[in-house]
Design an enzyme around this catalytic site. Structure first.
Site, mmCIF file in Angstrom:
data_model
loop_
_atom_site.group_PDB
_atom_site.id
_atom_site.type_symbol
_atom_site.label_atom_id
_atom_site.label_comp_id
_atom_site.label_asym_id
_atom_site.label_seq_id
_atom_site.Cartn_x
_atom_site.Cartn_y
_atom_site.Cartn_z
ATOM 1 N N TYR A 108 81.908 40.680 48.198
ATOM 2 C CA TYR A 108 82.430 41.992 47.460
ATOM 3 C C TYR A 108 83.121 42.783 47.205
ATOM 4 O O TYR A 108 83.176 43.714 48.248
ATOM 5 C CB TYR A 108 80.615 42.383 46.473
ATOM 6 C CG TYR A 108 80.521 43.348 45.932
ATOM 7 C CD1 TYR A 108 80.416 42.709 44.183
ATOM 8 C CD2 TYR A 108 80.929 44.912 46.092
ATOM 9 C CE1 TYR A 108 80.868 44.382 43.518
ATOM 10 C CE2 TYR A 108 81.276 45.490 45.347
ATOM 11 C CZ TYR A 108 81.318 45.173 43.825
ATOM 12 O OH TYR A 108 80.821 46.376 42.833
ATOM 13 N N GLU A 197 85.885 45.315 39.765
ATOM 14 C CA GLU A 197 85.132 43.877 40.514
ATOM 15 C C GLU A 197 86.004 42.891 41.192
ATOM 16 O O GLU A 197 86.592 42.267 39.774
ATOM 17 C CB GLU A 197 83.689 44.037 39.722
ATOM 18 C CG GLU A 197 82.222 44.730 40.628
ATOM 19 C CD GLU A 197 81.577 44.441 40.020
ATOM 20 O OE1 GLU A 197 80.609 44.848 40.252
ATOM 21 O OE2 GLU A 197 80.958 43.514 39.179
#
Ligand code: GDP
Ligand code: MN
Length: 386
Positions: A108, A197
């Site tokens: 991530y 993101e």
């Protein structure tokens, strides 16, 4: 403002972040054609603003064009329901068909504005993928953060720390990761993003780092600086009432409760919602009609509030300053005539032209109207009424 995954992928790719090749399609036939063009194994992905698509079955790996046909048919004819959509789900009208990659590890990488520290923060985790919310809630220590100096941006020592946090030791991985972090920071800062993101960032079995999902939100107050971002706006993905309100110059945000609120001023709107909650109610919306509201604008506000089937009562709370009480009173009477009040409407007016407003309301004799002396009285009455 939000944009689609395929648009976010393009911005990241332009900033040097490796992204698998993909096509955007709106029909089953085009999805199949895209598969044939890309070849091999593809991943078919619903293009909606809500996340959690993987778990909802709206991200599908397809080995053959026939599988792609089935996946596309399913996604274009069913609503996607995920944690982020609510039980009603969202319709899907666009799909991304991307070359699938063989994943060795999912990471991530994300950026947001840290409001407490008043600067952007980059976050990375080795536990990337569809469970990142769980990781954030249960193992916050598994998310490593670096705060960016607002003028200096992401510094080389920070890139090294983040790279290390993800466990990269081989030179080509370290260099590839640095490119991803710098590309993400570049996009975030250049476009005044509020969130950017990559989840997951993957290490492929061939040893390459690639972004296979991307999400970027932008700060609406900075959009005037970015016509290219504005051009990406997709109104079909937004809440219909919120769009209508925007067109009428009203600040409206739909909420889950059953008490509609019509207020002037954001602070007063917040206070009104607090009072409703204090007296056991739940607001159905935030609505600030603003200072320079016209009669037409206020009538439109009533229409929007009353169009929400969840609304079982309305609280009108106006402190007349620049916005005048009589304007709101006239709008109330007009709205009552035009749309009819199917639910009780509690009104508290104070300030400029309040006497005139009271007179308008008493002569018009609107059915379903309840007047209140002050804010607490108004909140109690509307909570009792619903
Ligand atoms: P989200 O669920 O809305 O966040 O959608 P993602 O694009 O992140 O996809 C969800 C999951 O599907 C990813 O975490 C991967 O595990 C898997 N996935 C997506 N694309 C690929 C791919 O190209 N290859 C493989 N093997 N898995 C993929
Ligand atoms: Mn994802």
């Amino acid at each position: 403002m939000k944009i689609h995954e395929y648009q976010s992928r393009r911005l990241l790719a332009d900033a040097g972040v490796p992204v698998p090749p993909a096509d955007v399609v709106e029909s089953v036939a085009d999805a199949v054609a895209a598969h044939q063009k890309i070849g091999g194994r593809v991943v078919v992905k619903a293009q909606v603003f809500a996340g959690g698509r993987g778990k909802a079955g709206f991200v599908k790996l397809c080995d053959t064009p026939d599988q792609t046909r089935q996946a596309a048919e399913f996604m274009l004819t069913n609503k996607m329901v995920s944690k982020q959509t609510g039980p009603a789900g969202v319709p899907v009208s666009r799909l991304l068909v991307a070359a699938a990659v063989d994943i060795a590890q999912e990471y991530y990488v994300g950026m947001v504005v840290d409001r407490a520290r008043r600067c952007p923060v980059m976050m990375v985790s080795r536990e990337g993928g569809v469970e990142i919310e769980e990781v954030a809630a249960r193992h916050p220590e598994a998310i490593i953060k670096e705060w960016l100096h607002p003028h200096l941006g992401l510094q080389p020592y920070q890139v090294r720390k983040l790279t290390q946090a993800l466990g990269f030791t081989r030179k080509e991985h370290v260099q590839a990761a640095a490119k991803v972090f710098l590309g993400l920071a570049d996009v975030f800062l250049r476009y005044d993003a509020s969130l950017a993101e990559i989840n997951p960032l993957v290490l492929t079995r061939d040893g390459e780092l690639m972004a296979i999902d991307a999400k970027i939100n932008f700060d609406d107050n900075a959009l005037f600086r970015h016509p290219d971002v504005q051009a990406m706006h997709d109104p079909t993905e937004e809440n219909a009432s919120e769009l209508r309100a925007k067109a009428a110059n009203l600040s409206y945000i739909a909420l889950d409760g059953n008490i509609g609120c019509l207020v002037n001023g954001a602070g007063l709107a917040m206070a009104t919602m607090d009072l409703i909650k204090l007296h056991g109610g739940e607001p159905a919306n935030f609505l600030d009609v603003g200072g320079s509201v016209t009669r037409e604008g206020a009538v439109e506000a009533f229409r929007i509030i009353l169009a929400d089937p969840k609304v079982k009562g309305v609280l009108v709370n106006i402190f007349g300053g620049i916005a005048k009480c009589d304007t709101i009173a006239e709008a109330l009477v007009a709205a009552a005539k035009e749309v009819g009040f199917r639910v009780p409407v509690v009104v508290r007016l104070e300030g400029t032209n309040v006497e005139k407003a009271r007179q308008i309301l008493s002569t018009a004799d609107v059915p379903g109207l309840i007047t209140a002396a002050d804010l607490t009285d108004a909140a109690k009455k509307v909570c009792a009424a619903v």
